[in-house]
Design a protein around this motif. Structure first.
Motif, PDB file in Angstrom:
ATOM      1  N   GLN A   1      -7.547   1.656  -7.996  1.00  0.00           N
ATOM      2  CA  GLN A   1      -8.370   1.732  -9.203  1.00  0.00           C
ATOM      3  C   GLN A   1      -7.674   1.050 -10.378  1.00  0.00           C
ATOM      4  OE1 GLN A   1     -11.649   3.055  -9.663  1.00  0.00           O
ATOM      5  NE2 GLN A   1     -11.281   1.769 -11.454  1.00  0.00           N
TER       6      GLN A   1
ATOM      7  N   GLU B   1       0.839  -1.188   0.000  1.00  0.00           N
ATOM      8  CA  GLU B   1       0.000   0.000   0.000  1.00  0.00           C
ATOM      9  C   GLU B   1       0.873   1.237   0.000  1.00  0.00           C
ATOM     10  OE1 GLU B   1      -2.395   0.025   3.501  1.00  0.00           O
ATOM     11  OE2 GLU B   1      -0.719   0.537   4.831  1.00  0.00           O
ATOM     12  N   SER B   2       0.283   2.363  -0.359  1.00  0.00           N
ATOM     13  CA  SER B   2       1.007   3.630  -0.348  1.00  0.00           C
ATOM     14  C   SER B   2       0.615   4.432   0.881  1.00  0.00           C
ATOM     15  CB  SER B   2       0.687   4.432  -1.616  1.00  0.00           C
ATOM     16  OG  SER B   2       1.284   5.719  -1.549  1.00  0.00           O
TER      17      SER B   2
ATOM     18  N   ASP C   1       0.555   7.569   0.820  1.00  0.00           N
ATOM     19  CA  ASP C   1      -0.169   8.712   0.256  1.00  0.00           C
ATOM     20  C   ASP C   1      -1.581   8.270  -0.122  1.00  0.00           C
ATOM     21  OD1 ASP C   1      -1.162  10.452  -2.049  1.00  0.00           O
ATOM     22  OD2 ASP C   1       0.619  11.566  -1.430  1.00  0.00           O
ATOM     23  N   GLU C   2      -2.598   8.840   0.479  1.00  0.00           N
ATOM     24  CA  GLU C   2      -3.972   8.390   0.274  1.00  0.00           C
ATOM     25  C   GLU C   2      -4.416   8.509  -1.175  1.00  0.00           C
ATOM     26  OE1 GLU C   2      -6.680  10.251   2.937  1.00  0.00           O
ATOM     27  OE2 GLU C   2      -5.687   9.487   4.750  1.00  0.00           O
ATOM     28  N   GLU C   3      -4.027   9.577  -1.858  1.00  0.00           N
ATOM     29  CA  GLU C   3      -4.442   9.764  -3.245  1.00  0.00           C
ATOM     30  C   GLU C   3      -3.792   8.720  -4.151  1.00  0.00           C
ATOM     31  OE1 GLU C   3      -6.105  11.129  -6.797  1.00  0.00           O
ATOM     32  OE2 GLU C   3      -6.701  11.315  -4.700  1.00  0.00           O
ATOM     33  N   ILE C   4      -2.509   8.460  -3.936  1.00  0.00           N
ATOM     34  CA  ILE C   4      -1.827   7.446  -4.742  1.00  0.00           C
ATOM     35  C   ILE C   4      -2.385   6.065  -4.442  1.00  0.00           C
ATOM     36  CG2 ILE C   4       0.393   6.307  -5.150  1.00  0.00           C
ATOM     37  CD1 ILE C   4       1.721   9.030  -4.835  1.00  0.00           C
ATOM     38  N   GLU C   5      -2.697   5.794  -3.183  1.00  0.00           N
ATOM     39  CA  GLU C   5      -3.288   4.509  -2.826  1.00  0.00           C
ATOM     40  C   GLU C   5      -4.633   4.325  -3.517  1.00  0.00           C
ATOM     41  OE1 GLU C   5      -4.077   0.802  -1.157  1.00  0.00           O
ATOM     42  OE2 GLU C   5      -2.208   1.911  -1.429  1.00  0.00           O
ATOM     43  N   ARG C   6      -5.451   5.370  -3.524  1.00  0.00           N
ATOM     44  CA  ARG C   6      -6.747   5.300  -4.210  1.00  0.00           C
ATOM     45  C   ARG C   6      -6.551   5.043  -5.692  1.00  0.00           C
ATOM     46  NH1 ARG C   6      -9.504   7.738  -7.589  1.00  0.00           N
ATOM     47  NH2 ARG C   6      -7.908   9.347  -7.848  1.00  0.00           N
ATOM     48  N   PHE C   7      -5.607   5.743  -6.307  1.00  0.00           N
ATOM     49  CA  PHE C   7      -5.346   5.615  -7.735  1.00  0.00           C
ATOM     50  C   PHE C   7      -4.819   4.216  -8.067  1.00  0.00           C
ATOM     51  CE2 PHE C   7      -2.301   6.682 -11.330  1.00  0.00           C
ATOM     52  CZ  PHE C   7      -3.288   6.678 -12.297  1.00  0.00           C
ATOM     53  N   GLN C   8      -3.883   3.719  -7.241  1.00  0.00           N
ATOM     54  CA  GLN C   8      -3.339   2.378  -7.483  1.00  0.00           C
ATOM     55  C   GLN C   8      -4.424   1.314  -7.363  1.00  0.00           C
ATOM     56  OE1 GLN C   8       1.361   2.466  -6.252  1.00  0.00           O
ATOM     57  NE2 GLN C   8      -0.093   1.959  -4.666  1.00  0.00           N
TER      58      GLN C   8
END
Length: 243
Positions: free
Chosen positions: A176, A164-165, A167-174
């Motif tokens: 997806q 997991e990342s 960074d919340e935004e990168i985690e959300r993007f990954q």
């Protein structure tokens, strides 16, 4: 190889994911369609063999599932004096592994046991692919230490995990992007959603920095991440000194 249709029908209540007979029956298809670059990761492992294996080495596969890795490594080490230990706490998986590897020329010891309870023998290579993520986080550090102590000097630990990342935004993007990957491999929205629910709090990933710190804290002298695809990665740890 049986097609993975395990989550293709609506469930009133999705049970926690378990490596039961139903999963074992379709696991090879499930993992090949669910883990990005699954075949390439095996290729990396095979490429490491000439540089990391010595005569008489014991090779562990922790969470061996249906025996794919042991079969692959045995085929590539024909004529060499090595042995294998395949360990998994799922008896259906071990049964599948025995059948898959029945024709392998090397000695193979199959162990159906919780990894945390296992008494490790000295080895030259320990492979742990997509298994640590299912172990309670509070036990991971002590397990890494046990693995480190069991390796001979120069021994290698090969670890692959979902990550997991921070960074919340990168985690959300990954996440997806990973769902897109599974759609491309033929999974429906229902299958993706139900499996995600089944794995909630069962598969618990860590950031790559935490994975590397686990290896360093266990004692590994040389550690690095050697492969990554968004939220999946492979790590290596080498033991350079005696304990």
């Amino acid at each position: 190889m049986k097609e993975d249709t395990y989550f293709d029908r609506p469930m009133k209540a999705v049970p926690p994911f378990a490596f039961n007979q139903g999963v074992a029956d379709c696991f090879d298809d499930m993992v090949s369609r669910s883990v990005p670059y699954y075949g390439e990761i095996h290729r990396i492992l095979v490429d490491l063999l000439p540089y990391r294996i010595r005569p008489e080495d014991r090779i562990y596969d922790l969470g061996c599932s249906t025996g794919t890795v042991i079969r692959l490594l045995s085929d590539h080490l024909k004529g060499q004096s090595v042995s294998f230990v395949g360990l998994d706490q799922s008896s259906p998986m071990v049964s599948k592994a025995r059948k898959k590897c029945a024709s392998c020329e090397h000695p193979i010891t199959w162990v159906c046991e919780d990894i945390l309870d296992h008494l490790f023998l000295e080895s030259g290579l320990v492979v742990m692919n997509y298994t640590l993520q299912f172990i309670d986080k509070s036990h991971r550090a002590s397990l890494m230490e046990k693995i480190y102590r069991s390796l001979r000097v120069g021994g290698t630990f090969f670890l692959c995990e979902k990550i997991e990342s921070k960074d919340e935004e990168i985690e959300r993007f990954q996440s997806q992007l990973y769902r897109d990957f599974k759609r491309r491999n033929g999974y429906s929205e229902l299958e993706i959603a139900q499996k995600r629910e089944a794995l909630e709090n069962v598969l618990v990933p860590l950031p790559p920095e935490s994975q590397l710190n686990l290896l360093k804290s266990a004692g590994f002298d040389h550690v690095d991440m050697i492969f990554r695809w968004f939220n999946f990665a492979c790590f290596i740890g080498i033991k350079a000194r005696g304990t």
